[in-house]
Scaffold this motif. Structure first.
Motif, short mmCIF file in Angstrom:
data_model
loop_
_atom_site.label_atom_id
_atom_site.label_comp_id
_atom_site.label_asym_id
_atom_site.label_seq_id
_atom_site.Cartn_x
_atom_site.Cartn_y
_atom_site.Cartn_z
N ALA A 258 0.80 -1.29 -0.11
CA ALA A 258 0.02 0.06 -0.10
C ALA A 258 0.83 0.99 -0.04
CB ALA A 258 -1.17 0.09 1.14
N LEU A 259 1.89 1.34 0.82
CA LEU A 259 3.00 2.30 0.96
C LEU A 259 3.45 2.59 -0.34
CD1 LEU A 259 4.32 2.16 4.45
CD2 LEU A 259 2.60 4.02 3.68
N LYS A 260 3.87 1.52 -1.07
CA LYS A 260 4.81 1.59 -2.27
C LYS A 260 3.79 2.24 -3.33
CE LYS A 260 7.14 -1.26 -5.66
NZ LYS A 260 6.33 -0.62 -6.87
N ALA A 284 9.17 5.88 4.93
CA ALA A 284 7.85 5.68 5.57
C ALA A 284 7.73 4.32 6.44
CB ALA A 284 6.84 5.40 4.47
N LEU A 285 8.37 3.44 5.90
CA LEU A 285 8.47 2.02 6.88
C LEU A 285 8.96 2.13 8.14
CD1 LEU A 285 9.04 -0.60 3.94
CD2 LEU A 285 6.91 -0.26 4.98
N LYS A 286 10.00 3.24 8.33
CA LYS A 286 10.88 3.16 9.48
C LYS A 286 10.30 3.90 10.37
CE LYS A 286 15.25 5.26 11.00
NZ LYS A 286 16.58 5.90 10.67
N ALA A 314 0.87 15.25 -0.35
CA ALA A 314 -0.10 14.39 0.28
C ALA A 314 -0.68 13.50 -0.97
CB ALA A 314 -1.20 14.94 1.09
N THR A 315 -1.29 12.38 -0.68
CA THR A 315 -1.93 11.50 -1.56
C THR A 315 -2.79 10.56 -0.47
OG1 THR A 315 -1.81 9.60 -3.23
CG2 THR A 315 -0.01 9.57 -1.71
N LEU A 316 -3.73 10.19 -0.81
CA LEU A 316 -4.85 9.17 -0.10
C LEU A 316 -5.08 7.94 -0.88
CD1 LEU A 316 -7.06 8.33 1.91
CD2 LEU A 316 -8.31 10.09 0.61
N GLY A 317 -5.00 7.02 -0.27
CA GLY A 317 -5.57 5.66 -1.19
C GLY A 317 -6.45 5.02 -0.23
#
Length: 408
Positions: A258-260, A284-286, A314-317
């Motif tokens: 999802a983050l990717k 982001a993962l850190k 920003a972006t929204l999924g």
């Protein structure tokens, strides 16, 4: 009552002064308007463009400027510094690649449905009116592939409203291809003048070189106008989540995937450099390893901090099936806002965070977002137009209509 003159800083190289001043005067509708000029002896001499920007910065400290108009600068660092100066001072800035106006047959606005849409269209309208030529809007679509982040193109109601409010008659040009700049270049006629917006704040601070405007300047031989408008004081989700930075109906069960997908979407919208994918995902993962950014309202707000960056990207999924994002109550996460902000204190980031949180705590908002099929529908849920303050515009002087000659 006599109105104060418009104060402009005008940057031009030897030989192009007449063209730049002619365009500056077309935006200056009152004869008493004052122009502060800075001329660069020759762009061929190293350091001249940088010196001009330094002089403009000193001028901005001693004089209340309303507008910056500049020839397109070959030095990308100088171009970046001048746009940054305009942003710092809250000034609109227009960059012009000089051409013979008599050879322009059409104005083409290349818009990604970004936050400068109204200003871009106004600039195109005024330029077209002065030249007596039509305006076209150019929409670019990437070649379809198996990327799960891709969704069907949707009509943009804001663009339609903008055109209608400005009283414009425009035609739409559709182009597609994997390379944005090459696709735009292949869609233009030799007599087109291309109007574009400035790069995102992140690209502006990181490096103007290889940003979309710089790519277009290298790929397109046509005359060009670039507009940089000052940021709004109001914290607007519409300004952050424009175009397709909202991705409805995504399907993933893994946090990393999802983050990717969201990092890729920021890169696709040129909010991040294309070579930053691995670094952004790692950051982001850190952050998620320190503690999950999931909230107990099916929402997560992963956060990437970057040194030297000002503003917010920003972006929204929206993931209807839900993702295990590590929320405290164990509920699946269906709404993931990825924010990129400055390192350290950022008042704008805190304001954005507060606004998102308040909206997502409302179950009705979340239910409505899950039902959305397009980004346009989703932004209407996140920030209804009735909640917006009155639209801020450029100085009134720029929008005051020219008086019509008295009838004989």
């Amino acid at each position: 009552m006599k109105l104060p003159p418009i104060q402009m800083a005008v940057l031009a190289s030897c030989g192009s002064e007449e063209d730049i001043f002619a365009y500056a005067n077309s935006l200056t509708i009152r004869s008493e308007a004052q122009c502060h000029s800075i001329f660069v002896p020759s762009f061929a001499v190293p350091g001249d463009e940088t010196r001009a920007v330094t002089e403009t910065r000193q001028l901005a400290k001693s004089t209340k400027l309303d507008l910056i108009i500049s020839e397109w600068l070959d030095d990308t660092r100088a171009m970046q510094d001048l746009i940054h100066l305009a942003q710092e001072r809250g000034l609109p800035a227009v960059f012009l690649r000089v051409v013979d106006a008599s050879k322009i047959g059409r104005i083409v606005v290349a818009t990604g449905r970004g936050p400068n849409l109204y200003e871009q269209m106004w600039l195109a309208r005024e330029t077209a009116a002065g030249l007596g030529v039509p305006v076209n809007i150019l929409h670019w679509t990437a070649t379809r592939d198996c990327d799960p982040c891709n969704d069907p193109e949707d009509d943009d109601p804001l663009e339609k409203m903008c055109v209608r409010m400005l009283g414009m008659q425009v035609k739409t040009i559709q182009c597609n291809g994997p390379d944005f700049a090459a696709s735009i270049a292949g869609s233009l006629r030799p007599d087109d003048l291309l109007v574009i917006g400035a790069p995102s704040p992140l690209r502006l601070v990181a490096d103007f070189a290889d940003s979309l405007p710089d790519q277009l300047a290298k790929a397109v031989p046509n005359p060009m106008l670039l507009l940089s408008s000052p940021p709004l004081a109001h914290t607007s989700l519409r300004r952050l989540l424009w175009g397709r930075l909202i991705k409805p109906r995504l399907h993933s069960r893994a946090k990393t995937v999802a983050l990717k997908c969201l990092v890729d979407n920021l890169i696709r919208h040129n909010q991040l450099p294309s070579d930053s994918k691995v670094d952004m995902l790692g950051r982001a993962l850190k952050r998620e390893q320190i503690s999950s950014t999931a909230m107990d309202c099916e929402t997560a707000i992963p956060h990437v901090e970057l040194p030297g960056f000002s503003g917010v990207a920003a972006t929204l999924g929206i993931f209807p099936d839900g993702i295990d994002f590590g929320s405290e109550d164990g509920t699946p996460t269906r709404f993931v806002f990825l924010l990129v902000t400055p390192e350290g204190f950022s008042n704008e980031y805190l304001s954005v965070l507060s606004k998102i949180s308040k909206r997502m705590l409302n179950p009705a908002v979340r239910k409505a977002l899950l039902a959305c099929k397009t980004a346009a529908e989703a932004i209407e849920i996140l920030e209804p137009r009735k909640d917006l303050p009155p639209k801020q515009s450029w100085p009134k002087a720029y929008f005051t209509p020219k008086p019509k000659p008295a009838a004989v």
